[in-house]
Every structure is written in C-alpha cells, then in structure tokens.
Scaffold this motif. Structure first.
Motif, PDB file in Angstrom:
ATOM      1  N   ILE A  27       3.048   3.517   4.001  1.00 53.99           N
ATOM      2  CA  ILE A  27       1.663   5.273   3.167  1.00 53.99           C
ATOM      3  C   ILE A  27       0.733   4.839   2.663  1.00 53.99           C
ATOM      4  CG2 ILE A  27       3.082   4.873   1.006  1.00 53.99           C
ATOM      5  CD1 ILE A  27       3.207   7.948   0.838  1.00 53.99           C
ATOM      6  N   ARG A  28       0.142   5.464   3.684  1.00 52.28           N
ATOM      7  CA  ARG A  28      -1.541   5.601   3.493  1.00 52.28           C
ATOM      8  C   ARG A  28      -1.954   7.099   2.548  1.00 52.28           C
ATOM      9  NH1 ARG A  28      -4.409   1.320   6.237  1.00 52.28           N
ATOM     10  NH2 ARG A  28      -2.866  -0.137   5.868  1.00 52.28           N
ATOM     11  N   TYR A  31       0.860   1.095   0.410  1.00 48.43           N
ATOM     12  CA  TYR A  31       1.300   0.434   0.291  1.00 48.43           C
ATOM     13  C   TYR A  31       2.828   0.009   1.264  1.00 48.43           C
ATOM     14  CZ  TYR A  31       6.689  -0.574  -2.058  1.00 48.43           C
ATOM     15  OH  TYR A  31       7.481  -1.759  -2.405  1.00 48.43           O
ATOM     16  N   ASN A  32       3.033  -1.278   1.354  1.00 46.30           N
ATOM     17  CA  ASN A  32       4.081  -1.899   2.038  1.00 46.30           C
ATOM     18  C   ASN A  32       4.912  -1.978   2.037  1.00 46.30           C
ATOM     19  OD1 ASN A  32       1.878  -1.081   4.833  1.00 46.30           O
ATOM     20  ND2 ASN A  32       1.186  -2.885   3.098  1.00 46.30           N
ATOM     21  N   THR A  87      -2.843  12.160   3.798  1.00 46.85           N
ATOM     22  CA  THR A  87      -1.815  11.280   3.742  1.00 46.85           C
ATOM     23  C   THR A  87      -1.125  10.220   4.959  1.00 46.85           C
ATOM     24  OG1 THR A  87      -0.741  12.311   1.647  1.00 46.85           O
ATOM     25  CG2 THR A  87       0.449  10.567   2.619  1.00 46.85           C
ATOM     26  N   THR A  88      -0.229   8.936   5.089  1.00 46.37           N
ATOM     27  CA  THR A  88       0.299   9.562   6.136  1.00 46.37           C
ATOM     28  C   THR A  88       1.513   8.139   6.496  1.00 46.37           C
ATOM     29  OG1 THR A  88      -1.753   8.708   7.451  1.00 46.37           O
ATOM     30  CG2 THR A  88      -0.098   7.616   8.433  1.00 46.37           C
ATOM     31  N   VAL A  89       2.942   8.649   6.423  1.00 47.58           N
ATOM     32  CA  VAL A  89       4.270   7.952   5.771  1.00 47.58           C
ATOM     33  C   VAL A  89       4.354   7.643   7.644  1.00 47.58           C
ATOM     34  CG1 VAL A  89       6.785   8.297   5.694  1.00 47.58           C
ATOM     35  CG2 VAL A  89       4.755   9.565   4.073  1.00 47.58           C
ATOM     36  N   ARG A 142      14.341  -3.991  20.088  1.00 51.13           N
ATOM     37  CA  ARG A 142      13.976  -2.009  19.988  1.00 51.13           C
ATOM     38  C   ARG A 142      13.366  -1.299  18.904  1.00 51.13           C
ATOM     39  NH1 ARG A 142      17.808  -4.113  21.863  1.00 51.13           N
ATOM     40  NH2 ARG A 142      19.497  -4.677  19.676  1.00 51.13           N
ATOM     41  N   SER A 143      13.052  -0.082  18.484  1.00 52.20           N
ATOM     42  CA  SER A 143      12.378  -0.091  17.667  1.00 52.20           C
ATOM     43  C   SER A 143      11.881   1.789  17.636  1.00 52.20           C
ATOM     44  CB  SER A 143      11.053  -0.416  17.288  1.00 52.20           C
ATOM     45  OG  SER A 143      10.234  -0.599  18.360  1.00 52.20           O
ATOM     46  N   ALA A 144      12.200   2.252  16.488  1.00 47.14           N
ATOM     47  CA  ALA A 144      12.250   3.985  16.282  1.00 47.14           C
ATOM     48  C   ALA A 144      11.927   3.948  15.641  1.00 47.14           C
ATOM     49  CB  ALA A 144      14.204   4.597  16.594  1.00 47.14           C
ATOM     50  N   GLY A 145      10.773   5.192  14.955  1.00 45.01           N
ATOM     51  CA  GLY A 145       9.831   5.100  13.428  1.00 45.01           C
ATOM     52  C   GLY A 145       9.545   6.689  13.791  1.00 45.01           C
ATOM     53  N   THR A 146       8.907   7.036  13.036  1.00 40.05           N
ATOM     54  CA  THR A 146       8.354   8.479  12.956  1.00 40.05           C
ATOM     55  C   THR A 146       6.921   8.704  11.764  1.00 40.05           C
ATOM     56  OG1 THR A 146      11.377   9.079  12.749  1.00 40.05           O
ATOM     57  CG2 THR A 146       8.651  11.243  11.507  1.00 40.05           C
ATOM     58  N   GLU A 147       6.169   8.879  12.428  1.00 41.21           N
ATOM     59  CA  GLU A 147       4.693   8.901  11.676  1.00 41.21           C
ATOM     60  C   GLU A 147       4.433  10.269  11.461  1.00 41.21           C
ATOM     61  OE1 GLU A 147       1.193   6.257  12.574  1.00 41.21           O
ATOM     62  OE2 GLU A 147       1.064   7.538  13.833  1.00 41.21           O
TER      63      GLU A 147
END
Length: 822
Positions: free
Chosen positions: A699-700, A719-720, A664-666, A644-649
């Motif tokens: 983050i990019r 950065y990862n 900027t992308t987080v 299971r995975s959840a996230g916010t872009e």
C-alpha cells in the motif's frame, strides 16, 4: 486453485463496481469538450468542469478532464445549462449549452483557458498540475509535485511511485517483478539491466517532467518486460516566451546539487537547455547469517559509503519549417566520477580460519548520453508521419581494489585483488511511426523500429599477497562481447462505435544475438560466437465501453517477452570473492508472458476510483539459483519453471477540499511458481526448488496539504507485506517520507525528510540444499534536505507559431463544435 479463486474474486469486485455505477436512470443527454491552454494550445488535464442550471446556477453534476483535456458528462435532463470550467492558475470560463431532446450529445468543442496574469510571476515555482493523473491504460506522475524527492535522483522519484519499488542495490520492480522495461523519453536510450541502476542514481530529479507507468502496452510499443514499461520523460516545455529556473540544494549526508534551466520559444523555433551538478553521498550496510545443515555457520557483517560527482546536461531545438513540417534535434548526457568503500567482517566455524576482514575500494569514471534527430510531417488533421534516428553510448570505467585478511589460530594471511572493468554499450535506434485518423472514430497506426546494440566489456584482474606484489590473474580475466539486433514492424487499428471502443494490433520482431566470452590471451577470432535468433509475434487487443455516470470499463490482452541481458549470458566464472562465486548461462532462453487486464474507472467532481484486475502467465521464468559447493556459495541463472500471477490494483483519490487530498494505492497479488529440478554438472547434483505460492500486498498513501501563498506539505507512506522470492521469502517493510514547500515571490524553498523512521531495509531468507541464509541490507537511511529554486522569465512574448489552431481566432473562449478533435 487459489490463484483462480483470487482472480474470480477480483473479477467479481470489478463487476460489482461496474454495477454500482450503472444502477441509475438512463441518460437523456450528454455534453463533451476539450480543454486547452489559450497561450500554448496544449491540453490541460484534471480541470474541474461543473454543470449548473442556466437560471439559478444550481449545481447539477461535474467531472474532470483527462490527460488529453477531454471530458464528457451524461445523464443530463432536457434543459439549459452552463458549463463552468475552473483550474488553479487560470481564469474561470463559463460556456452555455442546451439539451433539447433525449439522446442528444452536445459538443462544446475546444474550450480555451486563459492564464491568470496575477499568478504568472510564480509560475515557475508553483506548479498547477496534479501530482498523479490516472487513465485506463496508463498512470502519469508529475515530478514537480513530488516534494519529498526534491533535490534527489530518478531512483528517489521511482521509489515514491505506487506499485514501483527500488531496492538497496538500485534494482527496480513493478507490481512485485523486476522484469520491467525502463525508458527515457519513450526509448531505451542505452539503459540496460546491467547499467540502469547506476545511471538512474545519477539522473537528477529536477530534469524530469513526469513518469509514465504503462502496465499492459499495446503492439505499438516494445514487448520487452513482462510487467510493463516505466517511461521517464525529461522536461521540454513548449510555452511561448523565455523562462527558466536556478536551483541549489544540500542534504545531511554531505550531498549537494545545483542546476539551471532556460527555455526560449518564439516564432518558428522552440529551444531549451539545462545543465546541473550533483554530488551524491550515502551510507549503507548488510548482514548475512548462514547456517549449514551440519550445524556450522558463516556470518558476514558489512558497511558501505558511496560518493559521486556528476554533471548532467540536456538540450533541444524544434524548427517549424512550414505549417506541416517540423525538424527536431535533442540530446542529453552526463559525466562524472564515483567512489565507494565497502568493509565486511566474516565470522565462521566452517573454515580453517575463524575470522576474516574484507575491504573493497572502487573508483569509476562515467560518461554517456543520447542524441536524437527527427522529422515530422503533417498530411492533414490527425494524419502524420514521424521519422527519427538516435544514438546512445554509456562508458563506465571502474577500478576496484580488494584487501582481505584471514585470521587463523596462530597466523594471519592476506590477499589483494585489483579489477579493471570497462563497460561501453553502443545503441542505434531507427524509428518511423505513421498515423492516419480516417475520421473522428477510426484510426490506423503503423511503423518500424530497429535497434542495433553493440557491447564490449573487458575485465582485467591482478592478484597477490598485497598490492605491491600483485601480478596478472589469468583465470580472472574476461572480455564479454555482446551483439543484439532487433527489427520490428507493427500495426494497430483503433475504432469507436457509440460508447464501444476497440483496438487490435500485431507486432512482429526478429531478434539476433551473438555473444563471445574471451579468456586471458584470447582474441575475438579465437572464440566461436554463441548465436541465437528467433522471430516472434506479439498480438494485442483492447476493448472499452463508456458507461453512464462517468464510468469506463476496459479489457485488454497482450503478449510480452523478457530476453536475457548481457551479464546473465556470460559464462565467465567470477571467483573474485572466493566464498561467493557467480557465473552466467549462455543457454538462457527468453521468457514469454500472456497478460490480461480488466480496468475500471469512475470519476466524480472531487473523487476518482481506478481498479485494475490483472492475470499473467509466464513460460521459462529466469531465476538466480544458489547452491553450495563445499562451503562456497555458487549462483547462476536458469530458466527454472513456469509461473502464474493475478492481482488487483486499486487507486483512490479523494479531494476533501481545495487544499487537501489523499491518494491511496493498494496492490493485492497472488503468485505461483512451479517446482524445478536443475542439474549442476560442477557438483554432479540436482538443485531443486519446491513449488511456491504466495499472497502478498502493498500500500502507498500520499497526503497533500496545499494552502495557497502559505505552504505545501506532502507525506508519503508505504508498506510492503511478506513476499515469496526464489528459494525463500522477503520480510515485510515500511517507510515514510515528508516534504514541505514554501513559495515567496519567485523563490521556492523545499525541506525534505527521506525515510524519517530509518526503516527502509530489505530482509530476505533463502534456503537450499544444505543451508539456510538470512540477509538484511539497507542503503541511505534517514536524510534531511533543503532545496531553493528561483524562477524567472517573460511568458507574454508573442510568436508566430504558424496558424495551427490559433486560439486568437476563437470567440468567447471556445470554438464551434464542428472543429472538435476526437
């Protein structure tokens, strides 16, 4: 529990953003329209639309056009206004309108922008499109604006796209998962999980127009790939006239490239052709430090150098037979050769020898491509059928030689292997897409897609104490035959009622797979095939709501699949490296995912915010598991568990001035993998994996400084954070790329610095029964490149492109709103 807390937090953030955009007074009126290029009749995106009072032209509000050229501005008081439409490279257009009463929606129709003739001479070397365009369901990245990837490959471009990552082996992942589908021009085009890394490394960046990232595709698209689709769109310009460019470049690794592109579009024909040559050269390395539970160790230190010479070509023609009928033919392909040298040194106290040296030399000849023939008929406005057939074939002939020396206390033993492999997948694709927009608010889409895949991949091995004494190694010979047929039907229905929009869809796919793994001396008739078949349904649902003040909210659901690919199914035991043995699993089953995504977008005149909250469950997750058999590391594939995975872009674009912007992308994501207990008959033991959970982020940031007629500078940083992988974790990593572009007349000079901190490395730690292993790999390192481009042509040619929406019939730069397209 933490997973659901993370998802709830994401949901709260999205709702908060929604509320902050709606705590304003109710709108009294709105205006909408569509921006088109007057010469090409194509939509123009990211155009600035400012709304000013008609009298003193006081600024009131503003917005930007989307990818289809549409825009809408609401919350306008009753009164007279002027919509000022401006974009770099085009003449500014002003359109008056009036809000007469509350609730009125003014439709300006199509507004045609005229190109600025003073800039036409530089049109081929100065792009006027934004680098990144954001929509609720898709993100589009324009390659011409990616300065730091100039002169590179498709892999270099993908590595500079937010939420996409390319590792040191060329493997591509999206939002932290490698289970992503890669297309070229909207189709698989012969790319498979076995060959796509090699093909994308050879595909020149200058042939690519844009990259589309679709994270939750509807039922219209293939459900393959649980995390979505990355579509690579090759250049295919349709503007009237003849024009083109010539490009050449060189880099500090010893690579160089040259290419030429020509377009001729006039009358009933649109044609384009391009070809190029690219020499690739890069170095890499790796270390592997293994400690066994008994205290012994086995360490490996490696270095590599790879070179390649590849030619690439593309071309196409569209014949506008009538006002309603188009026939099109397109093709692209590449051929060339590649070579590599890999050396590894082993130090150990777990073997009867203390040191070994392994050297492998490989050479390959590659050839492949795709050809497509299609027909499109327009029944009427937004009512058409598009039928196409395509064929692709990729041949990769590889010869690899292994030289290995083992150092004992009083002697040296040597071994030699020669592997000859031939990979040749053949794919046929048949597709029919029907679209019928009943009116401006309701649209039906339906179609069929058939994919027929055939692959025969023989591997021949010779072994001995040295190259002269090598004989047939029967245990290492293998021929893998892989056949797969997929037939799909789909239908989607899209509607809009006031500010509420929806789309529902259903796709049915029937899949048949047949595999054979042949040993030395066997023919296809000697081996019984391993057959599987299944029928699956893939529903999709999209809901959207247009809120005041340029806010939009969308909630969607899709069901997706990840089928095991050829190499994962091959039961052949590869013992070419006696210390690292691998084999596939013909019993592998597909993985199925249910994906939910909540998207929010807000546009201002100089700023943009996009928030995507996603939640995904996957059954039958495939993972490569490792185990020790004595002192030999074994690896295979298995459907180990559920995850299971959840996230916010979060994507934020800020244009601080006309010359400087930062995007900027987080990406924040949380991942849970269930524990597993897998029995290995070979060692009569179970390989276990503990339940894993992990929160990670990356983050990019892309900063652009564009001073017209002086210089353009682009800085890309990434950065990862630390991330959990099967049986271990991957350490944090970072890198920075730099690009500078200068235009002088029809010439453009681009200076690029890739990985300028020399920090792009991949560090993983894995742990299993009886061992812990620390791996670090890197590929390429820092590199400086210089690319020169010359543009030429005549954009002022006249052509009779039928009379479809002929802009010359429009007055004052815009047409009557009664003909507005939805």
């Amino acid at each position: 529990m933490r997973l659901f807390q993370t998802f709830h937090t994401t949901l709260i953030i999205s709702i908060f953003l929604l509320l902050t955009g709606t705590l304003h007074a109710a709108p009294t009126g709105s205006v909408k329209g569509k921006i088109l290029n007057k010469k090409t009749n194509a939509p123009v995106d990211f155009v600035n639309i400012s709304i000013n009072k008609a009298g003193d032209k006081t600024f009131v509000t503003g917005t930007i056009s989307d990818q289809e050229g549409y825009f809408m501005v609401d919350n306008l008081q009753v009164g007279k206004y002027i919509a000022t439409v401006s974009f770099v490279g085009f003449k500014t257009s002003e359109v008056p309108f009036e809000i007469k009463n509350s609730g009125q929606e003014v439709n300006l129709g199509r507004i045609f922008l005229e190109e600025n003739s003073e800039m036409l001479d530089a049109v081929h070397v100065t792009s006027t499109t934004t680098q990144m365009q954001f929509e609720v369901d898709k993100k589009v990245f324009n390659v011409d604006q990616n300065i730091s990837s100039t002169g590179g490959s498709a892999s270099d471009i993908l590595d500079n796209i937010p939420s996409v990552e390319v590792d040191n082996e060329g493997e591509i992942s999206l939002r932290g998962s490698t289970d992503v589908t890669i297309w070229i021009n909207g189709k698989a085009s012969g790319l498979t999980s076995d060959n796509r890394a090699a093909i994308l490394e050879q595909l020149p960046a200058e042939t690519i127009e844009k990259i589309e990232v679709i994270t939750n595709p509807s039922a219209k698209y293939s459900p393959e790939g649980t995390t979505g689709i990355i579509n690579i769109v090759l250049k295919k310009n349709r503007a009237l006239g003849y024009y083109g460019s010539v490009q050449a470049g060189v880099n500090t690794h010893g690579g160089y490239n040259a290419s030429a592109n020509v377009n001729l579009n006039a009358g009933k024909f649109d044609t384009y052709i391009g070809f190029g040559y690219r020499r690739r050269a890069h170095v890499g390395g790796n270390t592997s430090l293994r400690t066994n539970s008994d205290g012994t160790y086995l360490n490996r230190y490696g270095a590599s150098r790879n070179t390649g010479n590849n030619f690439f070509g593309r071309g196409g023609v569209t014949y506008h037979a009538t006002d309603k009928d188009d026939i099109y033919l397109s093709a692209f392909g590449m051929f060339g050769n590649n070579s590599s040298l890999d050396t590894s040194y082993y130090l150990t106290d777990a073997m009867t020898y203390s040191t070994s040296h392994r050297e492998s030399r490989s050479s390959s000849k590659d050839m492949g491509g795709n050809v497509e023939l299609g027909y499109k008929h327009e029944f009427g406005k937004n009512h058409n059928i598009d039928i196409s057939a395509s064929y692709n074939n990729w041949n990769m002939n590889n010869v690899r030689k292994y030289y290995e020396d083992y150092y004992f206390d009083d002697s040296i033993a040597s071994t030699f292997q020669r592997q000859e492999s031939h990979i040749s997948p053949n794919h046929w694709n048949f597709q029919a897409d029907y679209t019928n927009a009943f009116n401006d608010n309701f649209r039906l889409e339906a179609g069929y897609k058939g994919t027929i895949e055939r692959e025969d991949s023989p591997v021949k091995v010779y072994a001995g104490a040295n190259e002269e004494e090598a004989v047939i190694a029967e245990k290492l010979w293998n021929e893998f035959i892989y056949n797969r047929d997929i037939h799909a039907l789909y239908a989607t229905f899209t509607g809009k009622i006031n500010n509420f929009g929806f789309q529902v869809g259903l796709r049915g796919e029937n899949t048949k797979v047949s595999t054979k793994s042949l040993a030395y001396g066997q023919s296809a008739d000697d081996v019984e095939p391993y057959n599987t078949s299944c029928f699956d349904l893939f529903p999709s649902a999209f809901l959207s709501y247009q809120l005041p003040n340029q806010n939009e909210l969308q909630l969607n659901y899709t069901r997706r699949i990840s089928r095991p690919f050829g190499g994962q199914l091959n039961s052949f035991v590869d013992i070419s490296d006696p210390l690292n043995i691998s084999y596939g699993n013909p019993d592998l089953a597909p993985s199925y995912s249910n994906a939910f995504e909540l998207n929010y977008m807000k546009n201002w005149l100089s700023h943009m915010l996009s928030v995507s909250a996603y939640y995904r469950t996957t059954d039958g997750v495939r993972e490569r598991i490792k185990f020790l058999d004595g002192n030999v590391m074994n690896s295979t594939w298995e459907n180990v568990a559920h995850d299971r995975s959840a996230g916010t872009e979060i994507v934020v674009k800020n244009s601080f001035s006309r010359v400087f912007d930062i995007t900027t992308t987080v990406n924040l994501f949380y991942y849970e993998l269930d524990s597993f207990n897998y029995y290995i008959p070979k060692i009569d033991q179970y390989v276990t994996g503990d339940a894993e959970s992990d929160f990670s982020w990356n983050i990019r940031m892309i900063a652009n400084l564009n001073i017209p007629k002086i210089v353009s500078v682009q800085l890309t940083g990434r950065y990862n954070a630390k991330r959990v992988v099967a049986q271990g974790y991957r350490a944090p990593g970072y890198s920075i790329d730099l690009g500078v572009r200068k235009t002088v007349g029809k010439f453009s000079f681009a200076l690029t610095g890739r990985d300028i901190l020399n920090s792009r490395k991949f560090h993983t730690v894995t742990e299993g029964t009886g061992f812990i292993q620390d791996n670090t790999g890197w590929r390429g390192g820092w590199m400086v490149g210089l690319t020169v481009t010359y543009g030429f042509g005549n954009m002022n040619m006249k052509g009779n492109r039928n009379n479809r929406d002929n802009p010359e019939n429009m007055q004052n730069g815009y047409e009557d709103s009664s003909t507005m397209e939805d």
